[in-house]
Design a protein around this motif. Structure first.
Motif, PDB file in Angstrom:
ATOM      1  N   PRO A 258       0.820  -1.213   0.000  1.00 59.85           N
ATOM      2  CA  PRO A 258       0.000   0.000   0.000  1.00 59.85           C
ATOM      3  C   PRO A 258       0.855   1.264   0.000  1.00 59.85           C
ATOM      4  CG  PRO A 258      -0.714  -1.542   1.709  1.00 59.85           C
ATOM      5  CD  PRO A 258       0.599  -2.035   1.203  1.00 59.85           C
ATOM      6  N   PRO A 259       0.345   2.361  -0.562  1.00 65.41           N
ATOM      7  CA  PRO A 259       1.069   3.634  -0.514  1.00 65.41           C
ATOM      8  C   PRO A 259       1.365   4.035   0.931  1.00 65.41           C
ATOM      9  CG  PRO A 259      -0.785   3.772  -2.046  1.00 65.41           C
ATOM     10  CD  PRO A 259      -0.930   2.461  -1.314  1.00 65.41           C
ATOM     11  N   GLY A 260       2.558   4.580   1.142  1.00 65.21           N
ATOM     12  CA  GLY A 260       2.967   5.002   2.469  1.00 65.21           C
ATOM     13  C   GLY A 260       3.719   3.953   3.246  1.00 65.21           C
ATOM     14  N   VAL A 261       3.602   2.692   2.833  1.00 65.05           N
ATOM     15  CA  VAL A 261       4.345   1.607   3.480  1.00 65.05           C
ATOM     16  C   VAL A 261       5.659   1.414   2.717  1.00 65.05           C
ATOM     17  CG1 VAL A 261       4.351  -0.856   4.054  1.00 65.05           C
ATOM     18  CG2 VAL A 261       2.240   0.467   4.239  1.00 65.05           C
ATOM     19  N   PRO A 262       6.799   1.306   3.402  1.00 63.12           N
ATOM     20  CA  PRO A 262       8.063   1.090   2.694  1.00 63.12           C
ATOM     21  C   PRO A 262       7.998  -0.124   1.772  1.00 63.12           C
ATOM     22  CG  PRO A 262       8.489   1.645   4.979  1.00 63.12           C
ATOM     23  CD  PRO A 262       7.004   1.460   4.858  1.00 63.12           C
TER      24      PRO A 262
ATOM     25  N   SER B 100      11.584  -4.572   5.678  1.00 64.94           N
ATOM     26  CA  SER B 100      11.578  -4.691   7.135  1.00 64.94           C
ATOM     27  C   SER B 100      10.396  -5.534   7.590  1.00 64.94           C
ATOM     28  CB  SER B 100      11.515  -3.313   7.774  1.00 64.94           C
ATOM     29  OG  SER B 100      10.243  -2.726   7.560  1.00 64.94           O
ATOM     30  N   ARG B 101      10.564  -6.156   8.729  1.00 69.02           N
ATOM     31  CA  ARG B 101       9.486  -6.988   9.277  1.00 69.02           C
ATOM     32  C   ARG B 101       8.245  -6.146   9.579  1.00 69.02           C
ATOM     33  NH1 ARG B 101      10.098 -12.075  11.081  1.00 69.02           N
ATOM     34  NH2 ARG B 101      12.375 -11.806  11.120  1.00 69.02           N
ATOM     35  N   SER B 102       8.451  -4.927  10.048  1.00 67.59           N
ATOM     36  CA  SER B 102       7.311  -4.080  10.371  1.00 67.59           C
ATOM     37  C   SER B 102       6.550  -3.672   9.118  1.00 67.59           C
ATOM     38  CB  SER B 102       7.777  -2.836  11.137  1.00 67.59           C
ATOM     39  OG  SER B 102       8.680  -2.068  10.345  1.00 67.59           O
ATOM     40  N   ALA B 103       7.272  -3.399   8.018  1.00 70.92           N
ATOM     41  CA  ALA B 103       6.602  -3.053   6.761  1.00 70.92           C
ATOM     42  C   ALA B 103       5.828  -4.244   6.219  1.00 70.92           C
ATOM     43  CB  ALA B 103       7.621  -2.567   5.739  1.00 70.92           C
ATOM     44  N   LEU B 104       6.418  -5.431   6.299  1.00 72.45           N
ATOM     45  CA  LEU B 104       5.720  -6.625   5.833  1.00 72.45           C
ATOM     46  C   LEU B 104       4.426  -6.833   6.607  1.00 72.45           C
ATOM     47  CD1 LEU B 104       5.773  -9.128   3.979  1.00 72.45           C
ATOM     48  CD2 LEU B 104       6.995 -10.323   5.806  1.00 72.45           C
ATOM     49  N   GLY B 105       4.451  -6.539   7.886  1.00 73.10           N
ATOM     50  CA  GLY B 105       3.260  -6.691   8.714  1.00 73.10           C
ATOM     51  C   GLY B 105       2.147  -5.732   8.351  1.00 73.10           C
ATOM     52  N   ARG B 106       2.456  -4.685   7.593  1.00 73.39           N
ATOM     53  CA  ARG B 106       1.430  -3.719   7.179  1.00 73.39           C
ATOM     54  C   ARG B 106       0.881  -4.022   5.789  1.00 73.39           C
ATOM     55  NH1 ARG B 106       4.485   1.843   7.910  1.00 73.39           N
ATOM     56  NH2 ARG B 106       2.470   2.705   7.200  1.00 73.39           N
ATOM     57  N   VAL B 107       1.380  -5.067   5.149  1.00 71.68           N
ATOM     58  CA  VAL B 107       0.871  -5.474   3.842  1.00 71.68           C
ATOM     59  C   VAL B 107      -0.401  -6.294   4.053  1.00 71.68           C
ATOM     60  CG1 VAL B 107       1.361  -6.835   1.773  1.00 71.68           C
ATOM     61  CG2 VAL B 107       3.166  -5.446   2.818  1.00 71.68           C
TER      62      VAL B 107
ATOM     63  N   PRO C  51      -8.602  -8.427   0.652  1.00 71.13           N
ATOM     64  CA  PRO C  51      -9.201  -9.623   0.052  1.00 71.13           C
ATOM     65  C   PRO C  51      -8.210 -10.486  -0.709  1.00 71.13           C
ATOM     66  CG  PRO C  51      -9.710  -7.714  -1.291  1.00 71.13           C
ATOM     67  CD  PRO C  51      -9.008  -7.202  -0.071  1.00 71.13           C
ATOM     68  N   PHE C  52      -7.020  -9.951  -1.021  1.00 68.26           N
ATOM     69  CA  PHE C  52      -5.950 -10.741  -1.616  1.00 68.26           C
ATOM     70  C   PHE C  52      -4.793 -10.802  -0.629  1.00 68.26           C
ATOM     71  CE2 PHE C  52      -8.183  -8.827  -5.256  1.00 68.26           C
ATOM     72  CZ  PHE C  52      -8.483  -9.968  -5.996  1.00 68.26           C
ATOM     73  N   ASP C  53      -4.182 -11.987  -0.526  1.00 67.96           N
ATOM     74  CA  ASP C  53      -3.107 -12.168   0.449  1.00 67.96           C
ATOM     75  C   ASP C  53      -1.785 -11.703  -0.154  1.00 67.96           C
ATOM     76  OD1 ASP C  53      -1.450 -12.855   2.497  1.00 67.96           O
ATOM     77  OD2 ASP C  53      -2.103 -14.945   2.641  1.00 67.96           O
ATOM     78  N   PHE C  54      -1.582 -10.386  -0.195  1.00 63.24           N
ATOM     79  CA  PHE C  54      -0.350  -9.835  -0.756  1.00 63.24           C
ATOM     80  C   PHE C  54       0.845 -10.129   0.137  1.00 63.24           C
ATOM     81  CE2 PHE C  54      -3.427  -6.759  -2.761  1.00 63.24           C
ATOM     82  CZ  PHE C  54      -3.289  -7.276  -4.038  1.00 63.24           C
ATOM     83  N   ARG C  55       0.607 -10.334   1.413  1.00 63.36           N
ATOM     84  CA  ARG C  55       1.723 -10.644   2.306  1.00 63.36           C
ATOM     85  C   ARG C  55       2.356 -11.975   1.912  1.00 63.36           C
ATOM     86  NH1 ARG C  55       0.242 -10.286   8.441  1.00 63.36           N
ATOM     87  NH2 ARG C  55      -0.569  -8.294   7.602  1.00 63.36           N
ATOM     88  N   ARG C  56       1.534 -12.938   1.533  1.00 64.92           N
ATOM     89  CA  ARG C  56       2.053 -14.221   1.057  1.00 64.92           C
ATOM     90  C   ARG C  56       2.886 -14.023  -0.205  1.00 64.92           C
ATOM     91  NH1 ARG C  56       1.058 -17.374  -3.109  1.00 64.92           N
ATOM     92  NH2 ARG C  56       1.646 -19.568  -2.952  1.00 64.92           N
ATOM     93  N   THR C  57       2.417 -13.158  -1.097  1.00 68.10           N
ATOM     94  CA  THR C  57       3.141 -12.870  -2.330  1.00 68.10           C
ATOM     95  C   THR C  57       4.578 -12.452  -2.023  1.00 68.10           C
ATOM     96  OG1 THR C  57       1.138 -12.185  -3.484  1.00 68.10           O
ATOM     97  CG2 THR C  57       3.218 -11.355  -4.350  1.00 68.10           C
TER      98      THR C  57
END
Length: 355
Positions: free
Chosen positions: A77-81, A118-125, A129-135
């Motif tokens: 998302p915009p704003g997230v590293p 970063s782990r914190s940025a990944l946690g904000r993905v 409805p789509f699992d972008f974190r898995r991507t």
């Protein structure tokens, strides 16, 4: 940026004039840099000739975990590293995203790309409805708070190589973010010829395009990729092939088991579906083709279940197999996106049981 620098300099000068005894000292931010090593993680790559299947270890420092907050709105998302890509590939001389180079200037294979975040940025993905974190997790390496990372890249030859391309390890902003300070290159001496770690080319015993438009839809309409592994390949015509694991066909009867995994995914992995380990059960020359497919529209190989996909007419097939066998899809194909891609006619199937 120049205006901000000027304001900062003026403010510092005023502070020094008013209170020279307590003048502040500035510490420059570390510059991003990478070192590339052989698979042991300690021997510099230098001029060592590498081949498909070899591995490299990349160690980075000075990469700001809070940078790259703009770029594509998906999957980050915009704003997230957005993090940083670490890639082995063949890049055109004009390759830098910040200089307007197109994506086609950077030829890579999926196994040769990692994503430092970063782990914190990944946690904000988001995961819905789509699992972008898995991507991202499929290629993720942690970008530590101190700006360091360690990534392992498996080398393979990309399908399309731009003119004048140079082999190397490259870093650049992730997911469409432009950051010239992170656009780095370390040359690598690479040969496309097989080496000691190059996997053997799988035998192409079952060859199938799924539908006449399957490959074109995934790679064209959805800007995705179709790739094979572990006994499966995808040729330039978009036909999937699988290697025979065991089984024989006698008198129009038998069970043939194949190995390999093909994964088809759209851009940003909005959908990701696997087609793995086909089995052909043949009786009286009529076969039922089953495959292990993804349990959801975007979980790839995370979880698979066997599904009867199609009926195959193998009447007249001998011990050597059959070319152009007629195929008809069965009802109940899953997941839903694969069922949608199966609404038209099926492509014919080639069965090659001998070399």
């Amino acid at each position: 940026m120049k205006r901000l620098t000027g304001i900062t300099a003026a403010t510092t000068a005023l502070a020094c004039a008013l209170a020279p005894a307590v003048a502040p000292t500035a510490t420059a931010a570390p510059r991003a840099a990478i070192n590339v090593y052989l698979a042991d993680g300690t021997t510099p790559v230098g001029s060592t000739e590498l081949h498909p299947g070899d591995k490299l270890v990349v160690k980075g420092r000075g990469f700001d975990p809070n940078a790259n907050t703009s770029g594509f709105p998906l999957p980050v998302p915009p704003g997230v590293p957005h993090g940083t890509f670490i890639a082995f590939g063949a890049f055109a001389p004009h390759w830098k995203p910040s200089a307007g180079a197109p994506e086609s200037a950077r030829a890579t294979a999926r196994s040769g790309v990692q994503w430092a975040m970063s782990r914190s940025a990944l946690g904000r993905v988001p995961t819905a409805p789509f699992d972008f974190r898995r991507t991202i997790r499929q290629q993720w390496v942690p970008l530590r708070p101190n700006g360091t990372f360690t990534a392992t890249l498996k080398l393979s030859t990309p399908k399309a190589i731009p003119a004048g391309a140079r082999w190397g390890v490259y870093t650049y902003g992730g997911a469409g973010s432009d950051n010239p300070a992170q656009e780095l290159r370390v040359p690598v001496r690479y040969s496309t010829a097989p080496g000691p770690n190059t996997p053997a080319e799988p035998k192409r015993n079952l060859i199938w395009a799924y539908t006449p438009s399957f490959y074109r839809t995934v790679t064209g309409t959805t800007e995705g990729t179709v790739s094979g592994s572990d006994g499966a390949t995808v040729d330039k015509a978009g036909r999937m092939s699988y290697e025979l694991r065991d089984g024989v066909l006698r008198g129009g009867n038998g069970v043939l088991r194949f190995k390999g995994t093909v994964v088809a995914y759209t851009r940003f992995h909005l959908y990701e579906v696997a087609l793995a380990d086909p089995i052909l059960r043949v009786r009286g020359g009529r076969g039922v083709l089953s495959m292990r497919t993804s349990t959801t529209n975007m979980n790839g190989t995370d979880r698979l279940r066997r599904v009867d996909v199609a009926d195959v007419d193998l009447r007249g097939a001998g011990g050597a197999g059959k070319r152009g066998a007629a195929v008809r899809f069965r009802p109940g194909i899953s997941p839903e996106v694969l069922a949608l891609l199966s609404t038209g006619p099926a492509a014919p199937l080639d069965l090659r049981l001998t070399d």
